[in-house]
Design a protein around this motif. Structure first.
Motif, PDB file in Angstrom:
ATOM      1  N   UNK A 145       0.839  -1.180   0.000  1.00 43.08           N
ATOM      2  CA  UNK A 145       0.000   0.000   0.000  1.00 43.08           C
ATOM      3  C   UNK A 145       0.881   1.240   0.000  1.00 43.08           C
ATOM      4  N   UNK A 146       0.761   2.014  -1.089  1.00 43.51           N
ATOM      5  CA  UNK A 146       1.603   3.210  -1.182  1.00 43.51           C
ATOM      6  C   UNK A 146       0.762   4.450  -0.907  1.00 43.51           C
ATOM      7  N   UNK A 147       1.152   5.215   0.050  1.00 40.60           N
ATOM      8  CA  UNK A 147       0.413   6.438   0.368  1.00 40.60           C
ATOM      9  C   UNK A 147       1.420   7.555   0.666  1.00 40.60           C
ATOM     10  N   UNK A 148       0.878   8.749   0.854  1.00 41.02           N
ATOM     11  CA  UNK A 148       1.757   9.780   1.395  1.00 41.02           C
ATOM     12  C   UNK A 148       1.219  10.163   2.769  1.00 41.02           C
ATOM     13  N   UNK A 149       2.120  10.439   3.668  1.00 47.09           N
ATOM     14  CA  UNK A 149       1.723  10.800   5.029  1.00 47.09           C
ATOM     15  C   UNK A 149       1.383  12.278   5.038  1.00 47.09           C
ATOM     16  N   UNK A 150       0.322  12.626   5.757  1.00 45.67           N
ATOM     17  CA  UNK A 150       0.080  14.057   5.867  1.00 45.67           C
ATOM     18  C   UNK A 150       0.408  14.586   7.254  1.00 45.67           C
ATOM     19  N   UNK A 151       0.949  13.746   8.063  1.00 44.54           N
ATOM     20  CA  UNK A 151       1.521  14.293   9.299  1.00 44.54           C
ATOM     21  C   UNK A 151       2.760  13.488   9.666  1.00 44.54           C
ATOM     22  N   UNK A 152       3.582  14.096  10.456  1.00 43.63           N
ATOM     23  CA  UNK A 152       4.767  13.404  10.917  1.00 43.63           C
ATOM     24  C   UNK A 152       4.819  13.654  12.408  1.00 43.63           C
ATOM     25  N   UNK A 153       5.357  12.725  13.106  1.00 47.01           N
ATOM     26  CA  UNK A 153       5.407  12.957  14.542  1.00 47.01           C
ATOM     27  C   UNK A 153       6.835  12.983  15.050  1.00 47.01           C
ATOM     28  N   UNK A 154       7.199  14.125  15.498  1.00 50.49           N
ATOM     29  CA  UNK A 154       8.470  14.197  16.192  1.00 50.49           C
ATOM     30  C   UNK A 154       8.153  14.337  17.665  1.00 50.49           C
ATOM     31  N   UNK A 155       8.729  13.442  18.410  1.00 49.29           N
ATOM     32  CA  UNK A 155       8.583  13.490  19.840  1.00 49.29           C
ATOM     33  C   UNK A 155       9.060  14.863  20.329  1.00 49.29           C
TER      34      UNK A 155
END
Lengths: 478, 414
Positions: free
Chosen positions: B109-119
């Motif tokens: 499944x190929x998608x693009x992330x619309x958020x990223x999580x940096x601690x």
């Protein structure tokens, strides 16, 4: 029988305090206090200026915060920087003039100051709070030309030597605690071994913090001239108090050509109670300089006391063919914290260093070995070997190893090994099968684990240290 | 620099089509980077490699704007012919091609992330920089029980269109239960004096297997920071191999979180340095659960006035009883100007563990050279043979035979 012994030993047996009137400098850290200390010790002007220079530097320095054990902020204005038994305003000429209470204190500690009662030939310099109380065996040493006295006395009698070497290994601009010590140091030991003299006996200093709210800032300076040898011991205790006390000493060793200095420490400051209340903050700077060719400096330490120990006895191997050694046992129990290790700085050619460190942590304590081996570009054919082993007892404690290794010379080699483990079930089982109870078995195995370092200690100390290793771990198994 | 960052950021945002939420997150990340700046030697992790200074000295003023609207041509000649493989082609931080021609398309499944999580506690400022300036983040999800039939080769190309520029790139992998993938990450740098900042994130579910081989061979003057974060659940295995040799400066950072029991992480690395290069590997293995295992072997051969650094940390949580951790770093210094620094670190809070580390550095063994020369080899060949053997030790640890053969040829070790 053994149970009783353990019961006696479980509590810190040096925890008593001596009820002796003391004479203190006003509380606080300022120029006045530094002038006061310098004045009361009748110091020459150059030393006062030296102290003031250190104090100026101190104003811009910040307390370091990179170390693992964190401690509550120390209020440096709320400390006494000078404390002496009242009867010391004029220094007693001989032992008879000493306050009997003081003598009793040292007797309780097992440090015989009266020479006639002594059996084992160790010359002792005892430091009580801020001043040196007595130095024994002076005559025998004087005969050989050895100078062994308090540093205050040395400042008066041998100013040239002191001026030449004081601060030459630990400059006044070093780091916060070293600079603090330079500004306010009160007393300590001074040793000078003339050329080609082998010191006939072990020299020893005994440190005792008695008064409350007092920081102890002693300064030790040992100079081994060409071709000489000295073995030096240091022991420390303090009474049990609820508050934390600061101990920030500076120790400087200088070995000239072909000289050898062996420095052993058994550090047993009050570690605080089971809940981590009270205890000494032991923030000590120890550094040795192998200045001459073929010189050798060897540090041996047994660290069992103090709430927080934070020290790195180091060797600067400047002379060609010089050797630096570091042997350490650090034991932490209850809430104790130790961050200790060494620095070996190779500057000369063919220099060798060896580091053996054994750490044992139990209870809720935390122990870190932190070391630096730095071989510079010019230190051709240098070698280093480092081994640090840690033993953990229980899963509430921590053991950490943080070595820094820098090799800038392709003809030199560095080898470093470290292991962390617990006492193996097999070994325990074997010992118990032979009739030892669990605590005895653990004691035996731990002693074996430490043997390599214990062997380096002078005989009298080795026995004491071995016992100390056992006591420090009581109640941590099971 | 601050002004440049802000204007380049605005330019970047206006030329791309991010959602408001993404823009907000990117802005936060930028603020975080502005607050902390490039890491310097004052930070413990950067003690041996002051990237702030290195960038100042070698690049000077950096541009942060990178036009992702440019279409880059891909020359098929660069692809590896020896083995059949899937491809991801990245040019100047932009994904130009994703082709999984050898795989069943419904298993990926190929998608693009619309958020990223940096601690928020993670004060890695380079990650913040990456978050604020990277293009859409591709996410590759491998479904349950699916094993990749062929390896995936990620070609990371830079071309002469960029210089004195900061390139940020991020890629995310999700490995579901029982899945597996083999990745070769190949750098192909045709640009000079850029700062390339990569972040790869891998999440391994139960029984998943990740094999990741990173190759940096082509000589170039770029400065690189490459960070892989691997999170592992029960019984999963990760294998990372790093060959770092080509770029002027690289810091490879691998962080493994062993969160499930019987999970294991293997990190092996080779530094082969000459001229005036400065490479660092930093590994961070966190044992967070019982019965986990980690192994690191790093070897460096350092010539001329190069500098090799290894920082390795094994952290054992008090929960992680029965941990097995091992770490070894070895370095051979071939030249008087060469330098090797190491900081192997153990931080242990559990008692029933077996953890050890070792580090050794020095010159080539004279006796061994003598032995070989007495058998008729000249000195140069003797040295080469010894160095070959020294490094082969690490390469032989590669578990995939096909890739091992390919890499051996590529690196020139036999």
């Amino acid at each position: 029988m053994r149970d009783k012994q353990i019961e006696d030993l479980k509590d810190y047996k040096y925890g008593f305090s001596t009820d002796i009137e003391s004479f203190k400098a006003p509380k606080g850290l300022n120029e006045e206090v530094i002038r006061f200390i310098s004045n009361i010790k009748k110091e020459p002007d150059w030393l006062l200026q030296w102290r003031l220079k250190a104090f100026e530097r101190l104003k811009v320095l910040k307390e370091p915060n990179w170390q693992k054990p964190k401690y509550p902020k120390i209020d440096y204005q709320d400390l006494y920087y000078y404390s002496a038994p009242k009867s010391f305003k004029e220094k007693p000429k001989n032992l008879e003039d000493l306050d009997p209470k003081l003598l009793e204190t040292y007797k309780k500690l097992g440090i015989p100051l009266q020479e006639q009662k002594r059996l084992n030939g160790i010359a002792v310099d005892a430091v009580f709070d801020s001043v040196s109380v007595a130095t024994t065996f002076k005559d025998t040493l004087t005969e050989k030309g050895i100078i062994f006295c308090s540093i205050s006395e040395a400042i008066q009698k041998h100013p040239d030597l002191v001026r030449k070497y004081l601060g030459s290994v630990i400059p006044i601009t070093d780091h916060f605690f070293a600079t603090l010590n330079s500004a306010v140091f009160t007393d300590g030991s001074f040793v000078y071994i003339p050329p080609n003299v082998k010191c006939p006996m072990e020299l020893s200093t005994y440190f005792r913090i008695n008064a409350s709210d007092t920081g102890q800032f002693e300064r030790t300076l040992i100079i081994a001239d060409k071709g000489s040898y000295v073995s030096y011991l240091e022991g420390c205790t303090a009474p049990m108090r609820d508050e934390n006390q600061l101990h920030a000493a500076n120790v400087e060793l200088i070995a000239l050509d072909d000289a050898e200095i062996k420095y052993s420490t058994v550090q047993n400051w009050y570690p605080g109670d089971k809940d981590g209340k009270g205890g000494i903050y032991n923030f000590v700077t120890k550094r040795g300089l192998c200045k001459g060719k073929n010189s050798k400096i060897s540090w041996t330490q047994v660290e069992t006391g103090s709430a927080i120990t934070w020290k790195y006895p180091s060797c600067i191997l400047k002379g060609d063919n010089s050797i630096g050694e570091f042997y350490s046992i650090a034991i932490t129990n209850n809430h104790q914290k130790a961050d200790t290790g060494t620095k070996m700085i190779h500057l000369g050619k063919n220099t060798k260093s060896k580091i053996i460190s054994k750490g044992i942590s139990a209870g809720k304590s935390d122990m870190t070995y932190r070391g630096l081996v730095d071989i510079s570009k010019n230190a051709a054919n240098s070698t280093n070997f480092t081994q640090c082993d840690s033993l953990l007892m229980g899963n509430k404690c921590g053991a950490h190893t943080v070595p820094y290794i820098k090799n800038k010379n392709s003809n030199s080699s560095i080898a470093h090994e470290a292991t962390t483990s617990k006492i193996s079930e097999d070994q325990l089982h074997y010992c118990q099968q032979r009739g030892l109870n669990q605590e005895e078995a653990v004691g035996l195995i731990v002693n074996g684990f430490c043997k390599e370092v214990l062997q380096q200690l002078p005989m009298e100390f080795a026995v004491e240290a071995q016992k100390l290793v056992g006591i420090s771990l009581e109640g941590s198994v099971g | 620099m601050e002004q440049k960052l802000k204007t380049d950021f605005d330019k970047f945002i206006s030329s791309s089509n991010f959602s408001n939420k993404e823009i907000k997150l990117k802005k936060e990340a930028l603020d975080n980077f502005l607050k902390n700046g490039f890491p310097s030697r004052k930070l413990e992790n950067w003690k041996f490699s002051d990237i702030n200074q290195i960038i100042q000295k070698n690049i000077g003023e950096l541009a942060f704007y990178n036009d992702y609207n440019i279409k880059n041509e891909i020359n098929d000649d660069i692809f590896i012919k020896e083995i059949e493989h899937n491809k991801i082609v990245i040019v100047n931080g932009k994904v130009e091609r994703l082709s999984f021609e050898y795989e069943e398309s419904d298993k990926i499944n190929l998608t693009t992330l619309n958020n990223f999580n940096q601690n928020p506690n993670d004060n890695n400022s380079l990650l913040s920089l990456n978050n604020s300036f990277s293009n859409k983040i591709h996410n590759i999800l491998i479904k349950k029980n699916y094993s990749f039939k062929k390896p995936l080769i990620i070609y990371q190309i830079t071309n002469e269109k960029v210089s004195n520029t900061n390139i940020n790139f991020q890629l995310n992998f999700e490995l579901e239960e029982n899945s597996s993938i083999k990745i070769i990450n190949l750098s192909d740098d045709n640009s000079e004096k850029n700062f390339i900042n990569n972040f790869f994130n891998f999440n391994l579910d139960k029984n998943a297997i990740l094999k990741n081989y990173k190759i940096d061979k082509k000589s170039n003057t770029n400065i690189k920071y490459d960070y892989s974060s691997i999170t592992q659940k029960e019984n999963s295995i990760s294998e990372t191999f790093i060959f770092s040799s080509g770029s002027d400066y690289i810091k490879n950072e691998v962080s493994c979180n062993l969160e499930g029991q019987y999970s294991s992480a293997f990190i092996n690395g080779v530094h082969l340095l000459s001229k005036n290069k400065h490479h660092e590997i930093r590994t961070n293995t966190n044992h967070l659960y019982e019965n986990t295992k980690s192994y690191q072997l790093i070897k460096s051969v350092i010539d001329d006035s190069s500098k090799s650094v290894y920082q390795g940390k094994i952290y054992v949580d008090s929960k992680a009883q029965k941990t097995d951790g091992y770490q070894l770093s070895k370095a051979v210094l071939l030249n008087e100007q060469a330098e090797f620094n190491a900081k192997p670190e153990l931080e242990i809070y559990a008692d029933d563990v077996k953890c050890s580390h070792g580090s050794a550095s020095g010159s080539l063994d004279e006796d061994s050279i003598f032995y070989l020369m007495s058998r008729g080899l000249d000195q140069k060949t003797a040295k080469e043979l010894l160095i070959n053997g020294f490094l082969l030790d690490v390469v032989e640890k590669i578990t995939d035979e096909e890739i091992k053969k390919l890499l051996k040829n590529m690196i020139g070790l036999n």
